[in-house]
Scaffold this active site. Structure first.
Site, PDB file in Angstrom:
ATOM      1  N   CYS A   1      -4.695 -10.771   2.559  1.00  0.00           N
ATOM      2  CA  CYS A   1      -5.080  -9.423   2.126  1.00  0.00           C
ATOM      3  C   CYS A   1      -4.985  -9.245   0.615  1.00  0.00           C
ATOM      4  O   CYS A   1      -5.507  -8.260   0.083  1.00  0.00           O
ATOM      5  CB  CYS A   1      -4.213  -8.379   2.830  1.00  0.00           C
TER       6      CYS A   1
ATOM      7  N   HIS B   1      -3.708  -2.153  -1.341  1.00  0.00           N
ATOM      8  CA  HIS B   1      -4.208  -2.695  -0.082  1.00  0.00           C
ATOM      9  C   HIS B   1      -3.935  -1.679   1.022  1.00  0.00           C
ATOM     10  O   HIS B   1      -2.839  -1.119   1.125  1.00  0.00           O
ATOM     11  CB  HIS B   1      -3.506  -4.015   0.227  1.00  0.00           C
TER      12      HIS B   1
ATOM     13  N   ASN C   1      -7.034  -1.765   8.460  1.00  0.00           N
ATOM     14  CA  ASN C   1      -6.754  -2.841   7.505  1.00  0.00           C
ATOM     15  C   ASN C   1      -7.922  -3.822   7.528  1.00  0.00           C
ATOM     16  O   ASN C   1      -8.084  -4.576   8.476  1.00  0.00           O
ATOM     17  CB  ASN C   1      -5.447  -3.533   7.896  1.00  0.00           C
TER      18      ASN C   1
END
Length: 381
Positions: A117, A257, A287
């Site tokens: 990520c 993030h 996500n």
């Protein structure tokens, strides 16, 4: 020799989100969970999931074309394409090479980068470094992931968290006082097992046993990842600002993030920043891994929150364990005005020529392979 002040500025941006929306209620119909449980623990309400025929490359290409359109740039001017992804279409070739081909970017090098990520901010750092070296002038940076392909949809602890998407930015060399001011990269491989897809690589090869044991799906120690994220997100933010010579008070927007609203809220509290200075869209998309930061950036630019001259921090964390941050001063002038119609037409024609050329080359290669097999049969007979 490169200029001592040469840096990268963001002149184009784009995103791709699949049309299909999957709500918490839909997931609750097949998992031992509820809409309330998911919202309370993650802040997520829904996520986007690819349809049949969509994959990481197709999303990356859509986002890239938007970025080129926004900058009114010719794909043939690209020097380098970097795609951050943990979910490539294939182990080889690189997704970046497929993007390069689809764009008709004949003069660009291309490679993939896997930092989980954190990947987009890692790739942004590589793009900035390439430009600062003087070796490259124009770099396309993409974060794209099809997390639905690696999620175990029977595991409520991970299935509810992830979505699919892509985001892209076009970097161009500048000697002005805006652009990417500083970057930071970090890694701690001792935390590798906290967020991992165990099987499918050279260490644990695919077998019936790995399939039966669901080892090709994402596995995560949520509690430990949460502890890591709530520590590293504020630490990385402060460190990259120190390198840029900026204070927290000078930051207009933090773009983290998008993993979990609780993580973002905890970071805001630790940094003593109001939550309304953070760009948050995890509620709508979940996500999206390497795509989350550029998607959030695009939305904040498009809706007018980000204005010329503002200071931003882009910060990611993820598998590895890895973390990355970048301090950015948004361009003092808008990088693109009215598009020239002939350049739009040129891009349209180039994309179609690239698609035709791909079909032609694949057809020729397959024909030659068939001829070769027939020739071998004839010789052997």
């Amino acid at each position: 020799m490169p200029s001592a002040s040469l840096r990268a500025e963001i002149v184009g941006w784009g995103k791709c989100l699949p049309d299909r929306v999957v709500t918490n209620v839909e997931l609750a119909a097949t998992l031992d969970t509820s809409d309330e449980w998911i919202r309370e623990r993650t802040g997520i309400c829904e996520r986007r999931i690819v349809a049949e025929g969509e994959a990481t490359t197709s999303m990356a290409v859509t986002a890239a074309r938007q970025a080129l359109e926004r900058a009114d740039a010719d794909p043939r001017s690209l020097d380098l394409i970097i795609v951050a992804t943990s979910t490539p279409d294939h182990l080889m070739p690189a997704t970046a090479s497929q993007v390069q081909n689809a764009l008709g970017a004949a003069h660009a090098g291309a490679f993939d980068l896997n930092a989980g990520c954190s990947g987009f901010v890692y790739a942004l750092t590589m793009g900035q470094t390439a430009i600062a070296s003087g070796a490259f002038r124009t770099v396309l940076v993409i974060g794209a992931d099809t997390m639905s392909a690696v999620v175990n949809w029977d595991d409520r602890t991970t299935a509810v968290l992830f979505g699919d998407g892509a985001g892209a930015v076009l970097l161009r060399a500048t000697e002005n006082d805006y652009g990417i001011l500083s970057t930071l990269l970090g890694s701690d491989g001792a935390g590798d097992e906290l967020l991992m897809i165990p099987a499918g690589g050279s260490a644990l090869r695919a077998s019936q046993q790995t399939l039966d044991d669901h080892l090709h799906g994402l596995q995560m120690n949520g509690r430990q990842v949460y502890r890591f994220a709530t520590r590293i997100l504020p630490d990385a933010t402060q460190s990259v600002l120190l390198a840029a010579g900026l204070s927290l008070d000078a930051v207009d927007w933090v773009i983290p993030h998008q993993a979990n609203t609780r993580i973002i809220e905890a970071a805001a509290e630790r940094l003593k920043l109001p939550i309304d200075r953070f760009v948050v869209n995890v509620d709508a998309y979940g996500n999206t891994s390497a795509a989350s930061v550029p998607i959030a950036l695009c939305e904040a630019v498009e809706d007018g929150r980000i204005q010329p001259g503002q200071n931003l921090v882009l910060v990611g964390f993820g598998a590895g364990l890895t973390w990355a941050a970048a301090a950015v001063r948004w361009a003092t002038e808008k990088p693109a005005g009215r598009r020239a119609s002939w350049r739009q037409a040129s891009r349209w024609a180039l994309y179609r020529w690239a698609a035709f050329r791909t079909r032609l080359m694949r057809g020729v290669n397959r024909l030659m392979a068939r001829v070769g097999r027939l020739w071998n049969v004839t010789i052997n007979d």
